[in-house]
Design a protein around this motif. Structure first.
Motif, PDB file in Angstrom:
ATOM      1  N   LEU A 129       0.940  -1.127   0.040  1.00  0.00           N
ATOM      2  CA  LEU A 129      -0.084   0.389   0.071  1.00  0.00           C
ATOM      3  C   LEU A 129       0.605   1.238   0.203  1.00  0.00           C
ATOM      4  N   ARG A 130       1.941   1.326   0.612  1.00  0.00           N
ATOM      5  CA  ARG A 130       2.924   2.696   0.547  1.00  0.00           C
ATOM      6  C   ARG A 130       3.447   2.421  -0.515  1.00  0.00           C
ATOM      7  N   ASP A 131       3.508   1.469  -1.380  1.00  0.00           N
ATOM      8  CA  ASP A 131       3.938   2.088  -2.859  1.00  0.00           C
ATOM      9  C   ASP A 131       3.577   2.107  -3.846  1.00  0.00           C
ATOM     10  N   ASN A 132       1.502   2.312  -3.895  1.00  0.00           N
ATOM     11  CA  ASN A 132       1.138   1.517  -5.008  1.00  0.00           C
ATOM     12  C   ASN A 132      -0.716   2.348  -4.630  1.00  0.00           C
ATOM     13  N   ALA A 133      -0.483   2.158  -2.593  1.00  0.00           N
ATOM     14  CA  ALA A 133      -2.164   3.025  -3.357  1.00  0.00           C
ATOM     15  C   ALA A 133      -2.253   4.057  -3.462  1.00  0.00           C
ATOM     16  N   ALA A 134      -1.625   4.983  -3.850  1.00  0.00           N
ATOM     17  CA  ALA A 134      -1.613   6.484  -3.878  1.00  0.00           C
ATOM     18  C   ALA A 134      -2.668   6.022  -5.712  1.00  0.00           C
ATOM     19  N   SER A 135      -2.171   5.160  -6.194  1.00  0.00           N
ATOM     20  CA  SER A 135      -2.546   5.402  -7.688  1.00  0.00           C
ATOM     21  C   SER A 135      -4.142   4.145  -8.130  1.00  0.00           C
ATOM     22  N   HIS A 136      -4.644   3.650  -6.687  1.00  0.00           N
ATOM     23  CA  HIS A 136      -6.084   3.078  -6.361  1.00  0.00           C
ATOM     24  C   HIS A 136      -6.996   4.554  -5.530  1.00  0.00           C
TER      25      HIS A 136
END
Length: 283
Positions: A129-136
């Motif tokens: 989530l720290r690496d990918n959450a923003a894109s979702h």
């Protein structure tokens, strides 16, 4: 309904789960039709069980706080989503309806994968989530973990393994086992091993008592005595260590399974507690 749930207070297992499912199925099916997942079976690690589903609401310009749901299953079973019923996924939809990014995760199961697999997998999801959450549409710096039964134990284990995880703003523990009672039965042995000394070393009791991460502790009126003993024991130890008790709530009229499976229904008492706690952690 209260009488039905009270009658199951000492029963754990698939039959009791199915009976509770039936009580909430119509309402949860209706809610399921109103919101579909935004992404399914997203890998967060190399194991086949390292998969998560994402649920997002109507959205907005700002990144949403994140609610991660960790299912129960006695360490040995459970799934984030089923074609046969709307449960577990219901927690992701609940989060999305209240302007969180809902994350419903799977994790490795015993006996193939014992301690500390479940707690490690919660950590892997936090890292993903720290690496990918923003894109979702999710804010990687505002994560609240919610675990039920074995899932609560895994959340507690994550906090034991990682005493400081700044992105995790809070944790909700629903009827978990934290190691404040003796090991009991094959399920504990399948996950922790059969050595009593290893059990004492591996349970998350010490870490969850000492963590500075805000906690919301919950149990059910009709939980089996062991779960209630763990709830009260953790309350007392947190009070002794921190000088104040953590936020806590006892679900009157509910049992071990209905505590989780009614979330999002017209009985919104637990929902209100979780939402108020999560929002207060994410300001």
């Amino acid at each position: 309904m209260r009488e039905t749930l009270a009658a199951q207070s000492e029963r754990l297992g698939p039959e009791a789960i199915a009976q509770v499912h039936r009580l909430y199925l119509p309402e949860q099916q209706r809610l399921a039709a109103e919101l579909v997942p935004s992404a399914l079976d997203v890998p967060y690690g190399p194991h086949p069980r390292h998969r998560l589903d994402l649920y997002s609401g109507s959205g907005g310009h700002a990144l949403a706080p994140i609610l991660v749901w960790v299912h129960g299953g006695g360490f040995m079973r459970g799934d984030k989503r089923s074609t046969e019923h709307p449960f577990e996924a219901h927690a992701g939809r609940f989060a999305a309806r209240h302007n969180f990014l809902g994350v419903v995760m799977n994790y490795r199961l015993a006996p193939q994968d014992g301690w500390p697999a479940g707690g490690e997998d919660v950590g892997h999801v936090v890292d993903w989530l720290r690496d990918n959450a923003a894109s979702h549409g999710g804010d990687p710096d505002r994560i609240v973990l919610v675990g039920t039964s074995a899932g609560a134990t895994h959340v507690a284990t994550h906090l034991h393994l990682r005493s400081q995880t700044p992105s995790v703003r809070g944790a909700v523990l629903l009827s978990g086992l934290y190691g404040l009672t003796p090991s009991d039965g094959e399920r504990d042995a399948a996950y922790y091993g059969r050595d009593p000394q290893e059990y004492v070393r591996r349970v998350p009791a010490l870490g969850i008592v000492q963590t500075s991460t805000p906690l919301l502790l919950c149990c059910a009126e009709f939980d089996p005595p062991r779960f209630q003993t763990e709830f009260l024991g953790l309350m007392q130890r947190r009070l002794d260590h921190h000088g104040r008790a953590p936020r806590a709530w006892i679900a009157s009229g509910h049992n071990h399974y209905s505590l989780a499976y009614h979330l999002g229904t017209q009985d919104h008492r637990l929902a209100d507690e979780i939402l108020d706690f999560a929002r207060s952690c994410c300001v």
